[in-house]
Design a protein around this motif. Structure first.
Motif, PDB file in Angstrom:
ATOM      1  N   ASN A  15      -6.048  -4.900  -1.619  1.00  0.00           N
ATOM      2  CA  ASN A  15      -5.097  -3.827  -1.562  1.00  0.00           C
ATOM      3  C   ASN A  15      -5.646  -2.588  -1.764  1.00  0.00           C
ATOM      4  OD1 ASN A  15      -3.028  -5.636  -1.469  1.00  0.00           O
ATOM      5  ND2 ASN A  15      -2.765  -5.968  -3.596  1.00  0.00           N
ATOM      6  N   THR A  16      -6.684  -2.297  -2.573  1.00  0.00           N
ATOM      7  CA  THR A  16      -7.786  -1.026  -2.699  1.00  0.00           C
ATOM      8  C   THR A  16      -9.195  -1.577  -2.504  1.00  0.00           C
ATOM      9  OG1 THR A  16      -8.216  -1.448  -4.759  1.00  0.00           O
ATOM     10  CG2 THR A  16      -6.311  -0.110  -4.632  1.00  0.00           C
TER      11      THR A  16
ATOM     12  N   ASP B  84      -8.560   5.046  -4.975  1.00  0.00           N
ATOM     13  CA  ASP B  84      -8.431   3.587  -4.148  1.00  0.00           C
ATOM     14  C   ASP B  84      -9.749   2.671  -4.435  1.00  0.00           C
ATOM     15  OD1 ASP B  84      -7.360   2.472  -2.218  1.00  0.00           O
ATOM     16  OD2 ASP B  84      -8.312   3.596  -0.427  1.00  0.00           O
TER      17      ASP B  84
ATOM     18  N   TRP C  74      -4.099  -2.048   6.153  1.00  0.00           N
ATOM     19  CA  TRP C  74      -4.890  -1.115   5.270  1.00  0.00           C
ATOM     20  C   TRP C  74      -5.176   0.114   5.936  1.00  0.00           C
ATOM     21  CZ3 TRP C  74      -9.987   0.522   4.985  1.00  0.00           C
ATOM     22  CH2 TRP C  74     -10.907  -0.327   6.048  1.00  0.00           C
TER      23      TRP C  74
ATOM     24  N   GLN D 121       0.679  -1.171  -0.004  1.00  0.00           N
ATOM     25  CA  GLN D 121       0.059  -0.084   0.050  1.00  0.00           C
ATOM     26  C   GLN D 121       0.878   1.298   0.081  1.00  0.00           C
ATOM     27  OE1 GLN D 121      -3.613  -0.844   1.496  1.00  0.00           O
ATOM     28  NE2 GLN D 121      -2.904  -2.798   2.449  1.00  0.00           N
TER      29      GLN D 121
END
Lengths: 63, 563
Positions: free
Chosen positions: B455-456, B483, B333, B47
């Motif tokens: 990850n997003t 994002d 995250w 990230q």
């Protein structure tokens, strides 16, 4: 309460006689094992956790 | 003597931080290069967040330790780029046998659900797991992994952490915005800060031994209750990579650990267990007691505790390392978005609430297993033994036999990050739960849903609506949002139509060629799922509205918590 605590036996006297017959020739240790098996069998038959918890609560009200 | 694996020795390197006049500052310092610390550094790097990892040693785990890795951990490792190596090296198992006294009472097959990329479980020694993670850290310039760097002191205030670090070249000081303490069950950082992990120590000792079999032995999990070769205790046999077998023998509380781990004591026990004529080499053995405990709060100022440092469980059910990796997955995250200014600091508090919930669940499950394996009084033992005897002939009793409930991902059903759900989906997936994998086609090749999540934020939409114009308009408003990636799902391979939509929205289309996505998610035409960067389902709707999605992302980032 979901647990049925009203009379529900088809033949109460016969059941009671069978229960005591089961233990008649068992020693203390064997009786404890038989009781455990009986509880496990009946508990599975009921299955519903709410009902079982209600029964456990009443069972636990020992003085 | 360990012959199948040689621990790598990683070099100590002097860091530029050791020569600076004033202490160098880092956004994130991770303490401990075990499974938790290494995974944190990789997840943060994915990230775009830099971290310094300090470890007082210079190698991976000595001894096999955690060996059982569940599907959810493998999915997370897949996201980190280590999943394939683990599955290739690990042992995929699904069959097991349960013995009571001198008899086998039943056998089982895990019968894992079809159509998942990753198996329900693999067995792999912890040293391989750590080695693969160390190798992966080398791919990221964002990770500064420092071996032989031991934290001597920590000072923590609301805004700043100051660490004194000892190295072969002497001491140095660094400061950081955040410290992530992943330094294990006996966390020194926790002690230095005067914090406690509280719970239950079980009055029992276990011997764990790794043996190498010289002949074939089935790839099954064998568990014995009260076996003739080890009266009144329990035993476990489980296969790992390299023909190494893990043996767990319960010893009881009165056993002397120093005596029990000697080869001349261990060997006859294992001989009795494996049966006559089975030759083996003893690789490694250790005696341990175990605990179920956790900290009341995983965050202290800007020091965040992860893995065994925060929550520790007994080994039954493999919830230690698996729970640790899920905590990493949950934290990374959030911390990344707080550091990038995309989320309020209060988002971090949900790491504590969500993972406290998980820790309680894991502790409850492993305590129940422990109580079944080691009954606490005479009547509990009678129930345990009768359950096992009934299990031989009656299926129902097998559901009560508990030698470890294997780790399943925790669902954050009550998380404040979830959107409010107004429609009913015909699936057992709920808001707050981990995704279910499914096969799909992309560019005419077979792939898996799990590879496209994470990850997003990810928005999965079934585009097979009657009149797609409105849907396309909504998608276009989301297509370039920061994002967020779009996953456009269709049930049919109508190339002309797909290519028209693909061109309009400039996003890949995936084909649910086996209808498994439709089935597992009840993803009817127009239905939409929003996944967090840790792949957790956080919102879903029967039709797509860009306003609802944007608002759900704000909620998942913690902006509602501020109010």
């Amino acid at each position: 309460m979901k647990l049925n605590v009203e009379a529900n036996f088809t033949d109460p006297d016969a059941f009671y006689a069978s229960l005591t017959d089961l233990h008649r020739n068992l020693d203390r240790q064997q009786s404890e094992s038989a009781n455990a098996r009986l509880i496990l069998l009946l508990a599975n038959h009921i299955g519903d956790l709410t009902i079982l918890e209600e029964a456990l609560t009443i069972a636990g009200e020992v003085k | 003597m360990q012959n199948t694996y040689t621990n790598p020795i990683y070099p100590y390197r002097k860091s530029a931080d050791q020569n600076t006049a004033t202490p160098a500052h880092h956004p994130v310092v991770i303490i401990g290069a075990g499974p938790g610390g290494l995974a944190l550094s990789i997840d943060l790097a994915l990230q775009g967040i830099k971290s310094v990892v300090l470890d007082d040693n210079n190698t991976v785990s000595v001894g096999s330790r955690a060996i059982c890795f569940a599907k959810r951990t493998l999915e997370i490792m897949n996201r980190y780029g280590c999943g394939k190596r683990m599955v290739d090296k690990g042992i995929t198992w699904k069959k097991g046998k349960v013995f009571f006294q001198s008899e086998q009472v039943y056998d089982f097959d895990l019968l894992a659900e079809d159509h998942h990329q990753l198996p329900a479980f693999i067995n792999l020694q912890q040293y391989y797991f750590e080695e693969y993670l160390v190798d992966r850290t080398q791919d990221f310039p964002q990770i500064d992994l420092r071996w032989k760097n031991k934290v001597l002191a920590i000072e923590s205030t609301k805004n700043l952490n100051t660490l004194t670090v000892a190295t072969p070249d002497g001491e140095y000081t660094i400061t950081s915005d955040y410290v992530l303490s992943a330094d294990g069950a006996n966390s020194k950082i926790r002690t230095m800060l005067g914090l406690e992990s509280k719970g239950q120590v079980f009055q029992d000792r276990f011997l764990i031994a790794d043996v190498v079999m010289k002949a074939d032995f089935p790839t099954e999990r064998w568990f014995w209750f009260d076996p003739p070769f080890h009266k009144n205790q329990s035993a476990l046999l489980h296969r790992q990579a390299d023909d190494v077998w893990r043996i767990d023998l319960q010893l009881g509380w009165d056993a002397d650990p120093d005596v029990e781990k000697q080869e001349e004591v261990v060997r006859p026990r294992i001989e009795a267990m494996l049966g006559e004529g089975i030759e083996f080499d003893l690789e490694w053995s250790s005696v341990y007691t175990f605990q179920c405990r956790k900290m009341d709060h995983f965050i202290h100022n800007n020091v965040i505790f992860v893995g065994d440092a925060a929550h520790q469980v007994s080994p039954f059910g493999a919830r230690g390392a698996n729970g640790c990796i899920q905590s990493v997955d949950n934290l990374s995250w959030k911390l990344a978005r707080v550091l990038q200014g995309k989320a309020p600091v209060t988002l971090l508090e949900t790491y504590n609430t969500e993972r406290q919930h998980a820790a309680n669940e894991n502790i409850m499950n492993s305590t129940r297993s422990t109580d079944f394996i080691t009954p606490k009084n005479e009547i509990s033992r009678i129930f345990r033994d009768e359950t096992l005897k009934l299990a031989k002939n009656y299926n129902f009793a097998r559901t009560l036999v508990n030698s470890g409930r294997l780790s399943l991902p925790c669902s954050y059903n009550d998380s404040p990050l979830n959107s409010i759900e107004v429609e009913t989906f015909n699936t057992n997936l709920t808001l707050g739960s981990a995704p279910k994998d499914a096969p799909l086609l992309i560019d005419n090749r077979e792939s898996w849903l799990i590879d496209y999540l994470g990850n997003t934020f990810t928005l999965m939409v079934n585009i097979d609506v009657q009149t797609p114009e409105k849907l396309i308009a909504e998608l276009n408003l989301l297509a370039h949002q920061d994002d967020l990636k779009l996953l456009l799902v269709t049930g049919n391979n109508d190339e002309a139509k797909n290519s028209r939509i693909q061109t309009t929205i400039a996003h890949q289309i995936i084909i649910d060629h086996k209808n498994i996505i439709l089935d597992r998610y009840d993803l009817t035409p127009g239905s939409t799922y929003l996944f967090r960067p840790d792949q957790i389902i956080t919102g879903r709707w029967k039709s797509l509205s860009n306003v609802q999605v944007s608002s759900a992302i704000q909620t998942a980032l913690g902006f509602e918590l501020e109010k």
